[in-house]
Every structure is written in structure tokens, then in C-alpha cells.
Design a protein around this motif. Structure first.
Motif, PDB file in Angstrom:
ATOM      1  N   ARG A 170      38.687  35.485  46.415  1.00 29.07           N
ATOM      2  CA  ARG A 170      38.164  34.182  46.757  1.00 29.07           C
ATOM      3  C   ARG A 170      36.574  34.449  47.026  1.00 29.07           C
ATOM      4  O   ARG A 170      35.659  33.872  46.530  1.00 29.07           O
ATOM      5  CB  ARG A 170      38.708  33.305  47.744  1.00 29.07           C
ATOM      6  N   LYS A 171      36.243  35.294  48.068  1.00 32.26           N
ATOM      7  CA  LYS A 171      34.902  35.857  48.147  1.00 32.26           C
ATOM      8  C   LYS A 171      34.295  36.507  47.226  1.00 32.26           C
ATOM      9  O   LYS A 171      32.945  36.103  47.012  1.00 32.26           O
ATOM     10  CB  LYS A 171      34.845  36.491  49.567  1.00 32.26           C
ATOM     11  N   ALA A 179      40.892  32.781  42.231  1.00 34.03           N
ATOM     12  CA  ALA A 179      41.677  33.755  42.896  1.00 34.03           C
ATOM     13  C   ALA A 179      43.143  33.434  42.900  1.00 34.03           C
ATOM     14  O   ALA A 179      43.817  34.531  42.587  1.00 34.03           O
ATOM     15  CB  ALA A 179      41.242  33.687  44.679  1.00 34.03           C
ATOM     16  N   MET A 180      43.718  32.467  43.055  1.00 28.49           N
ATOM     17  CA  MET A 180      45.210  32.021  43.086  1.00 28.49           C
ATOM     18  C   MET A 180      45.605  32.376  41.435  1.00 28.49           C
ATOM     19  O   MET A 180      46.604  32.584  41.309  1.00 28.49           O
ATOM     20  CB  MET A 180      45.212  30.782  43.190  1.00 28.49           C
ATOM     21  N   HIS A 181      44.718  31.813  40.493  1.00 26.86           N
ATOM     22  CA  HIS A 181      44.952  32.038  39.239  1.00 26.86           C
ATOM     23  C   HIS A 181      45.234  33.570  39.012  1.00 26.86           C
ATOM     24  O   HIS A 181      46.236  34.041  38.422  1.00 26.86           O
ATOM     25  CB  HIS A 181      43.859  31.604  38.038  1.00 26.86           C
ATOM     26  N   HIS A 207      30.866  31.221  41.747  1.00 28.18           N
ATOM     27  CA  HIS A 207      31.801  30.122  41.506  1.00 28.18           C
ATOM     28  C   HIS A 207      32.364  29.498  42.788  1.00 28.18           C
ATOM     29  O   HIS A 207      33.432  29.682  43.017  1.00 28.18           O
ATOM     30  CB  HIS A 207      33.049  31.101  40.917  1.00 28.18           C
ATOM     31  N   GLU A 208      31.411  29.123  43.534  1.00 37.29           N
ATOM     32  CA  GLU A 208      31.801  28.812  44.930  1.00 37.29           C
ATOM     33  C   GLU A 208      32.849  27.644  44.901  1.00 37.29           C
ATOM     34  O   GLU A 208      33.705  27.319  45.624  1.00 37.29           O
ATOM     35  CB  GLU A 208      30.480  28.097  45.834  1.00 37.29           C
TER      36      GLU A 208
END
Length: 202
Positions: free
Chosen positions: A133-134, A149-151, A141-142
Motif C-alpha cells: 500500500r505504501k 495492494a490487495m489485488h 495512487h493514494e
């Protein structure tokens, strides 16, 4: 063998056996045999298998943090760091084809057992999620960093599962290539341009 060294050997061997055989199927005797110590010496360090599991999870968390820190140190570009995450499927392809993903298999097994350590095991997955995510946020892509990230996490776990089921080495290579192409669309670089750049670098 000194006490700390023996304890580390027990945890390391248990980590490997939990991955290859599964937590439930691994016995004290299996671990003691792998380390080469007596049962009495074994019980001096760990009284229950759950205590070993807790130590194994802590070890995996520490190793994962170290790996993520290494990726951060190796590149200042978030997209290149994400590529390191994707390429781990290639680096660990042989193990994944034999036993699946070490993170995913343990999480799945402990969830089935409704084990008290299942949330702790999930922390390793959460480490990857937070780190990815970071990186996506750093790429601009905030707003959808966690979705991306989950994808990527879900896709990589799916690749590991199918590779383990079908024992198909080529499948892993193709899927990793597709993930790298997908990442290029996130960065605004076309797959064709990336291929041209790779040929120039080669």
C-alpha cells in the motif's frame, strides 16, 4: 550445542516442517529428529507445539521485515520495489510448486483449525499488504493504494495455489509476466516500452 543455538535450530526446523508437512501433521518427534536432539532437551525449550508455532510466526515476521527493508534499501523507486515482490514467485518457484506459499498455507491451515494463533499468522500477510500500500501510494495512487495492494496479494496467492495444484512451471512465468505488465499500466509505462527498455539494458 548452546541453549540459544538449540532454540533457534528448533524454531528453524519447525518452520520448515510446518511449511512442508503442515502444522497439524508435524509432531514433536519430527522436529526433535530434524534438529538431532533428545525429547528431554526439546522440552527444556518448548513445552507445547503452540509455543513453537508462536516462535515460528515471530521468526517469519522478523524475516519478512528484513526482506522488505532490503527491497527498500536496494531501490528508491516504489515500482521497482513492487517488482521485487512480484519476482519472488520466480525465486521461490520450486518450493511453491511443491508446497504452496508458506504464508498462505499456514494462514489457511490455522483458519481451518480455528487456532488461536491464526490472527498472529495473518500479520505476515498484513505486513505485505501495508508495505505494498505504501509503495502504490508513493507511485501516486493514494486513493486506491489499498485496493491495488490487495489485488496484487490476491493474485500472487492465487498463482501460488494453482502452481502447487498443477505443478506447472511455465504457468508461474506467464503469470509473473502478466503481473509485471499490469504494474506497468499502473506506472503509465506500456509493456511494449518496458520490453524495449529491457532489451537495451541487456
Amino acid at each position: 550445542m548452546q541453549a540459544n543455538s538449540t532454540r533457534e535450530s528448533i524454531v528453524s526446523s519447525a518452520d520448515d516442517l510446518f511449511y512442508r508437512q503442515g502444522f497439524e501433521q508435524t509432531t514433536f518427534a519430527d522436529i526433535a529428529g530434524a534438529v538431532g536432539i533428545s525429547r528431554g532437551n526439546f522440552y527444556y525449550h518448548f513445552k507445547t507445539k503452540d509455543e513453537i508455532l508462536e516462535a515460528v510466526i515471530k521468526r517469519r515476521l522478523a524475516n519478512t521485515r528484513n526482506m522488505l527493508e532490503q527491497w527498500r534499501a536496494n531501490s528508491s523507486e516504489p515500482e521497482e520495489r513492487i517488482r521485487s515482490f512480484i519476482r519472488i514467485l520466480i525465486g521461490n518457484r520450486g518450493k511453491i510448486m511443491r508446497h504452496g506459499c508458506p504464508v498462505g498455507t499456514l494462514c489457511a491451515e490455522l483458519a481451518k483449525l480455528e487456532h488461536l494463533q491464526r490472527d498472529a499468522a495473518n500479520e505476515v500477510m498484513t505486513l505485505f499488504r501495508t508495505w505494498l500500500r505504501k509503495q502504490f501510494a508513493a507511485m501516486g495512487h493514494e486513493s486506491d493504494a489499498d485496493v491495488l495492494a490487495m489485488h496484487l496479494l490476491a493474485r500472487s496467492q492465487g498463482i501460488a495455489l494453482v502452481a502447487n495444484a498443477y505443478q506447472d512451471e511455465n504457468f508461474v512465468d506467464v503469470e509473473v509476466g502478466q503481473l509485471l505488465d499490469w504494474l506497468d499500466t499502473c506506472t503509465g509505462v506500456s509493456p511494449r516500452l518496458r520490453a524495449e527498455q529491457s532489451q537495451k539494458e541487456g
